[in-house]
Scaffold this motif. Structure first.
Motif, PDB file in Angstrom:
ATOM      1  N   ASP A  17       0.836  -1.206   0.000  1.00 59.16           N
ATOM      2  CA  ASP A  17       0.000   0.000   0.000  1.00 59.16           C
ATOM      3  C   ASP A  17       0.868   1.253   0.000  1.00 59.16           C
ATOM      4  O   ASP A  17       0.585   2.231  -0.700  1.00 59.16           O
ATOM      5  CB  ASP A  17      -0.919   0.013   1.231  1.00 59.16           C
ATOM      6  CG  ASP A  17      -1.990  -1.066   1.173  1.00 59.16           C
ATOM      7  OD1 ASP A  17      -2.319  -1.500   0.050  1.00 59.16           O
ATOM      8  OD2 ASP A  17      -2.484  -1.475   2.235  1.00 59.16           O
ATOM      9  N   VAL A  18       1.918   1.210   0.816  1.00 63.02           N
ATOM     10  CA  VAL A  18       2.825   2.359   0.900  1.00 63.02           C
ATOM     11  C   VAL A  18       3.480   2.620  -0.453  1.00 63.02           C
ATOM     12  O   VAL A  18       3.518   3.760  -0.947  1.00 63.02           O
ATOM     13  CB  VAL A  18       3.895   2.124   1.985  1.00 63.02           C
ATOM     14  CG1 VAL A  18       4.946   3.228   1.951  1.00 63.02           C
ATOM     15  CG2 VAL A  18       3.250   2.045   3.369  1.00 63.02           C
ATOM     16  N   THR A  19       3.979   1.563  -1.065  1.00 65.14           N
ATOM     17  CA  THR A  19       4.647   1.706  -2.363  1.00 65.14           C
ATOM     18  C   THR A  19       3.704   2.248  -3.424  1.00 65.14           C
ATOM     19  O   THR A  19       4.071   3.102  -4.236  1.00 65.14           O
ATOM     20  CB  THR A  19       5.224   0.347  -2.807  1.00 65.14           C
ATOM     21  OG1 THR A  19       6.137  -0.129  -1.814  1.00 65.14           O
ATOM     22  CG2 THR A  19       5.948   0.490  -4.126  1.00 65.14           C
ATOM     23  N   ALA A  29       8.081   8.023   0.985  1.00 68.56           N
ATOM     24  CA  ALA A  29       7.656   6.805   1.681  1.00 68.56           C
ATOM     25  C   ALA A  29       7.093   7.142   3.057  1.00 68.56           C
ATOM     26  O   ALA A  29       6.152   6.498   3.533  1.00 68.56           O
ATOM     27  CB  ALA A  29       8.834   5.835   1.809  1.00 68.56           C
ATOM     28  N   GLN A  30       7.661   8.166   3.691  1.00 66.70           N
ATOM     29  CA  GLN A  30       7.180   8.537   5.035  1.00 66.70           C
ATOM     30  C   GLN A  30       5.746   9.064   4.984  1.00 66.70           C
ATOM     31  O   GLN A  30       4.904   8.685   5.797  1.00 66.70           O
ATOM     32  CB  GLN A  30       8.106   9.590   5.659  1.00 66.70           C
ATOM     33  CG  GLN A  30       9.460   9.052   6.083  1.00 66.70           C
ATOM     34  CD  GLN A  30      10.492   9.162   4.975  1.00 66.70           C
ATOM     35  OE1 GLN A  30      10.158   9.463   3.816  1.00 66.70           O
ATOM     36  NE2 GLN A  30      11.755   8.917   5.313  1.00 66.70           N
ATOM     37  N   LEU A  31       5.464   9.955   4.027  1.00 65.87           N
ATOM     38  CA  LEU A  31       4.103  10.491   3.921  1.00 65.87           C
ATOM     39  C   LEU A  31       3.127   9.391   3.518  1.00 65.87           C
ATOM     40  O   LEU A  31       2.000   9.326   4.030  1.00 65.87           O
ATOM     41  CB  LEU A  31       4.067  11.641   2.917  1.00 65.87           C
ATOM     42  CG  LEU A  31       2.702  12.318   2.732  1.00 65.87           C
ATOM     43  CD1 LEU A  31       2.165  12.850   4.059  1.00 65.87           C
ATOM     44  CD2 LEU A  31       2.795  13.448   1.699  1.00 65.87           C
ATOM     45  N   ALA A  32       3.548   8.513   2.620  1.00 66.32           N
ATOM     46  CA  ALA A  32       2.681   7.400   2.216  1.00 66.32           C
ATOM     47  C   ALA A  32       2.379   6.499   3.401  1.00 66.32           C
ATOM     48  O   ALA A  32       1.244   6.036   3.583  1.00 66.32           O
ATOM     49  CB  ALA A  32       3.362   6.597   1.100  1.00 66.32           C
ATOM     50  N   LEU A 456      12.649   6.940  12.429  1.00 66.13           N
ATOM     51  CA  LEU A 456      13.579   7.635  11.554  1.00 66.13           C
ATOM     52  C   LEU A 456      14.992   7.592  12.121  1.00 66.13           C
ATOM     53  O   LEU A 456      15.199   7.254  13.284  1.00 66.13           O
ATOM     54  CB  LEU A 456      13.161   9.106  11.389  1.00 66.13           C
ATOM     55  CG  LEU A 456      11.725   9.389  10.926  1.00 66.13           C
ATOM     56  CD1 LEU A 456      11.454  10.877  11.010  1.00 66.13           C
ATOM     57  CD2 LEU A 456      11.500   8.877   9.510  1.00 66.13           C
ATOM     58  N   THR A 457      15.944   7.956  11.297  1.00 57.58           N
ATOM     59  CA  THR A 457      17.298   8.243  11.761  1.00 57.58           C
ATOM     60  C   THR A 457      17.497   9.757  11.671  1.00 57.58           C
ATOM     61  O   THR A 457      16.701  10.476  11.046  1.00 57.58           O
ATOM     62  CB  THR A 457      18.354   7.539  10.891  1.00 57.58           C
ATOM     63  OG1 THR A 457      18.324   8.115   9.570  1.00 57.58           O
ATOM     64  CG2 THR A 457      18.087   6.036  10.811  1.00 57.58           C
ATOM     65  N   VAL A 458      18.563  10.241  12.276  1.00 57.71           N
ATOM     66  CA  VAL A 458      18.859  11.674  12.178  1.00 57.71           C
ATOM     67  C   VAL A 458      19.008  12.080  10.714  1.00 57.71           C
ATOM     68  O   VAL A 458      18.555  13.157  10.291  1.00 57.71           O
ATOM     69  CB  VAL A 458      20.147  12.014  12.967  1.00 57.71           C
ATOM     70  CG1 VAL A 458      20.567  13.465  12.718  1.00 57.71           C
ATOM     71  CG2 VAL A 458      19.934  11.788  14.458  1.00 57.71           C
TER      72      VAL A 458
END
Length: 764
Positions: A17-19, A29-32, A456-458
């Motif tokens: 779904d994200v993809t 990808a984060q917003l999805a 997330l990472t920095v």
């Protein structure tokens, strides 16, 4: 380690779904991921959510089954010159709903007046005295906004008085509905496609129908109740919120301009936080401390001067409200700590409290104890207790209260919040019943939990990412501001800030970027997180603008350190006395040399606690390794506090001089000359004792008849290194060199190695 205060839950998302959303909508990808988590897996649904103003339209108000009947009755009141009473609630939603309804009705010629009941003398919702007054004054139609669905007896009275009643509400209905002329309620009307409108939203639907158009000019009022009442900001509410915030930003309404001024938001861009944390509390303050009518008058004011005077009054009341809340919160916590620490549902009551702010205090107690909370105010004159409740996920407060209608003659609300009135003598019974009902609720419901949207990472955090996430705004119920965890980050800096050092500032480092974090009220963690730690920080992302610079910033809500931690108190770097403030139930103080009498030392036959303070070092590393175990989360290295701790090993010349002195000095001058010699050679008392012990173990010195030591002429020739205490001293010197003079990184690595080896032994 440092344990987070809440459980961090990561919802699962279907990567397909994200993809798909990422590709079809050309988003990150984060917003999805955030869209999928909010239930928008379908491309069209996600698009409608992102671009609500272009993709969504307000539903036809006539989809309410009784809307045509309502509009016909209102228009008849114009034709017949009837007086119509708009009966609202005293919170932001009720006040804004009343103003929306008043503007719509008066525009078509209705002779309408507004009535807001007094929280202290009348309580929530319709009351018989007010309805009797309305009939006596000649009102022939009453329209409730944001209340009324629970007023069964009051509706019956109004009907007997020959006055028509139209109820517009959104609160949870009881099994029996009031006998009203008409009811507009999205929860109970199956024909209307959206059931989450606030009271102001329902009033806006009536206004839409009455005017025959969507009254865009009233959106700045309707958005106040929609956001402040914490209804889900999805579907039609999302469209209302987005358009409403834009209308609020552009509004020239005197009441809105006055609010902007007293809140210090004259030049600021308004958003949902402006309503939730600035406008809302001030509008609410009037009804919490006295009558809510000044708040309504401010919103209806036609001149800025009048509105500003009223806004200043609300601002002053809000400051008073804040002080009252602080006092009541402290008193309520004392009552909880005294007798309710084991309760699953906290029911707290007092005669001293202001009933107008108990809902706020209940929320504070939910935050503090993560339990459903009901705060009640006893009125000795009436013998009744009035108050508010706030709940947690998994405990439907309205449903649970509904099981006690025999002692709750007056209550209403939602699964998460409720208001109520009952006899004071039944408060203890209510507490007992609710706690009994809560026994059937799974225990994990009462453990604080928080959903984390993104890990997330920095390096992932950028201005572009924050801007993209902002497309999901406005945030609120059902569409919370995304929580992120910046995981396993290097700690570049950590320090306390603020006038009283109660706040926290950290700088997290990645391979390519750095990220600042601010934690209000988190200043205390500075002493619990080592500079060498890798931290995971949970919070929300925002843009920090200062001096023309813009950069990402994390507003900290929780922290966690999963790794073993080492704190450096060696030498005189920090005061070892600070360690006395460590929690006694979690801390063990170790002294291998018996040199630390100021601390409650650990007993050998007891297991070590999670925190271990090393006040000195043993003679052998194996002794230290034997002590450590997998449950040890932190080690505080406090060895080397005294000036004499790292004394040099006496040289062979020192040993020779001491031996010659013992062999040649007259017995009567032995002590006096030894003192003189120690000053010449700069021997400490410990040095003399050590050399004496070495010679004694090698049998070079023995105790003579006069009780003083003397040379043993028959002692065989032996090397100093054969003495056990000399061997121990060499071992301790080597240990000191490895642990005392190491960098903090080296020290942590060595202690971690000892702990890991011990853990491996335990598993093999």
């Amino acid at each position: 380690m440092y344990h987070s205060k809440k459980q961090w839950l990561y919802p699962e998302t279907n990567p397909d779904d994200v993809t798909r959303l990422q590709s079809e909508l050309n988003i990150s990808a984060q917003l999805a991921t955030l869209l999928v988590q909010r239930g928008h897996q379908d491309v069209e649904a996600a698009k409608a959510f992102l671009y609500a103003e272009e993709e969504l339209v307000f539903h036809d108000p006539y989809l309410f089954e009784q809307m045509e009947k309502v509009v016909s009755r209102i228009k008849r009141s114009v034709d017949e010159g009837e007086m119509v009473l708009i009966y609202g609630d005293y919170d932001v939603d009720g006040v804004s709903a009343s103003s929306v309804m008043w503007h719509a009705l008066t525009e078509i010629g209705v002779m309408a007046e507004c009535y807001i009941p007094n929280r202290f003398t009348e309580g929530y919702g319709p009351n018989k005295e007010a309805f009797q007054w309305a009939a006596d004054e000649g009102f022939t139609l009453v329209i409730t906004v944001d209340c009324g669905i629970s007023g069964i007896e009051e509706a019956a009275l109004l009907k007997d008085l020959g006055v028509d009643l139209i109820i517009t509400d959104h609160h949870e209905p009881k099994e029996t509905l009031p006998d009203a002329y008409a009811v507009i309620h999205p929860h109970i009307d199956p024909s209307y496609p959206y059931d989450k409108l606030a009271g102001a939203g329902v009033a806006l639907k009536v206004a839409h129908a009455v005017l025959g158009r969507m009254p865009e000019e009233l959106l700045d009022l309707a958005v106040l109740g929609t956001i402040a009442d914490l209804v889900p900001l999805d579907g039609e509410n999302r469209l209302l919120a987005k358009k409403g915030i834009a209308a609020l930003e552009a509004s020239k309404r005197p009441g809105i301009l006055a609010l902007r001024e007293v809140c210090g938001l004259g030049d600021s861009v308004l958003n949902e936080e402006s309503v939730g944390f600035a406008f809302g509390p001030r509008i609410n303050a009037a009804g919490r401390l006295d009558s809510a009518m000044p708040a309504l008058q401010m919103l209806l004011a036609e001149h800025v001067e009048e509105a500003l005077e009223l806004a200043k009054q609300l601002d002053k009341q809000n400051k008073e409200r804040q002080d009252i809340v602080k006092t009541i919160t402290a008193e309520a916590k004392e009552l909880v700590e005294a007798s309710m620490t084991e309760d699953r549902v906290l029911v707290v009551a007092s005669e001293k409290w202001n009933p107008g702010v108990v809902g706020i205090v209940a929320s504070r107690l939910v935050e503090a104890y993560y339990r459903p909370v009901i705060l009640l105010c006893h009125d000795p004159e009436t013998g009744k207790a009035k108050g508010s409740g706030r709940s947690i996920d998994g405990f439907d407060l309205f449903k649970e209260l509904s099981k006690n209608e025999d002692i709750l003659p007056h209550f209403g609300g939602h699964p998460a919040a409720a208001g109520m009135t009952l006899q004071s003598e039944n408060v203890a019974e209510l507490r007992e019943r609710l706690n009994h009902q809560a026994e059937s609720i799974p225990g994990d419901v009462f453990v604080p939990r928080v959903n984390v949207d993104l890990k997330l990472t920095v390096n992932d955090v950028s201005l572009d990412l924050i801007t993209e996430i902002g497309k999901l705004a406005p945030f609120g119920m059902g569409n919370p501001s995304p929580r992120v965890v910046v995981a396993d980050a290097k700690l570049r800096d950590i320090r306390q800030i603020g006038r009283d050092a109660t706040h926290l500032k950290v700088q997290l480092a990645g391979d390519k970027r750095e990220l600042d974090g601010i934690g209000f009220g988190f200043g205390h963690v500075v002493s619990e997180i080592s500079q060498m730690a890798h931290v995971s920080v949970m919070g929300s992302l925002q843009v920090n603008e200062w001096n023309g610079m813009r950069k990402p910033q994390l507003m900290i809500q929780d922290l966690r350190v999963d790794d073993f931690q080492v704190f450096d108190y060696r030498g005189k770097k920090k005061s070892v006395q600070e360690l006395k403030d460590l929690p006694k139930e979690h801390t063990s103080f170790l002294s291998f040399q018996g040199t630390s009498e100021d601390f409650p030392l650990h007993e050998d036959d007891e297991p070590l606690n999670r925190f271990v303070v090393l006040l000195d070092l043993p003679d052998d590393e194996g002794v230290l390794a034997e002590k450590l175990h997998e449950g040890v989360e932190r080690i505080y290295c406090a060895f080397g506090q005294g000036d004499s701790f790292f004394e040099r090993l006496p040289s062979r010349e020192d040993f020779r001089t001491y031996y010659v002195h013992m062999a040649t000095c007259e017995r009567k001058n032995l002590r006096e000359n030894l003192i003189r010699l120690s000053k010449e050679r700069k021997w400490s008392k410990n040095t003399i004792q050590f050399m004496h012990q070495v010679f004694s173990e090698l049998e070079f010195l023995v105790t003579m008849e006069d009780g003083l030591p003397g040379v043993n002429p028959e002692a065989p020739k032996r090397d100093l290194t054969e003495a056990p205490c000399y061997q121990r001293r060499i071992g301790r010197q080597q240990l000191e060199e490895r642990f005392v003079y190491a960098s903090l990184a080296e020290l942590k690595e060595r202690l971690q190695s000892l702990r890991s080896n011990k853990m491996q032994e335990a598993y093999t």
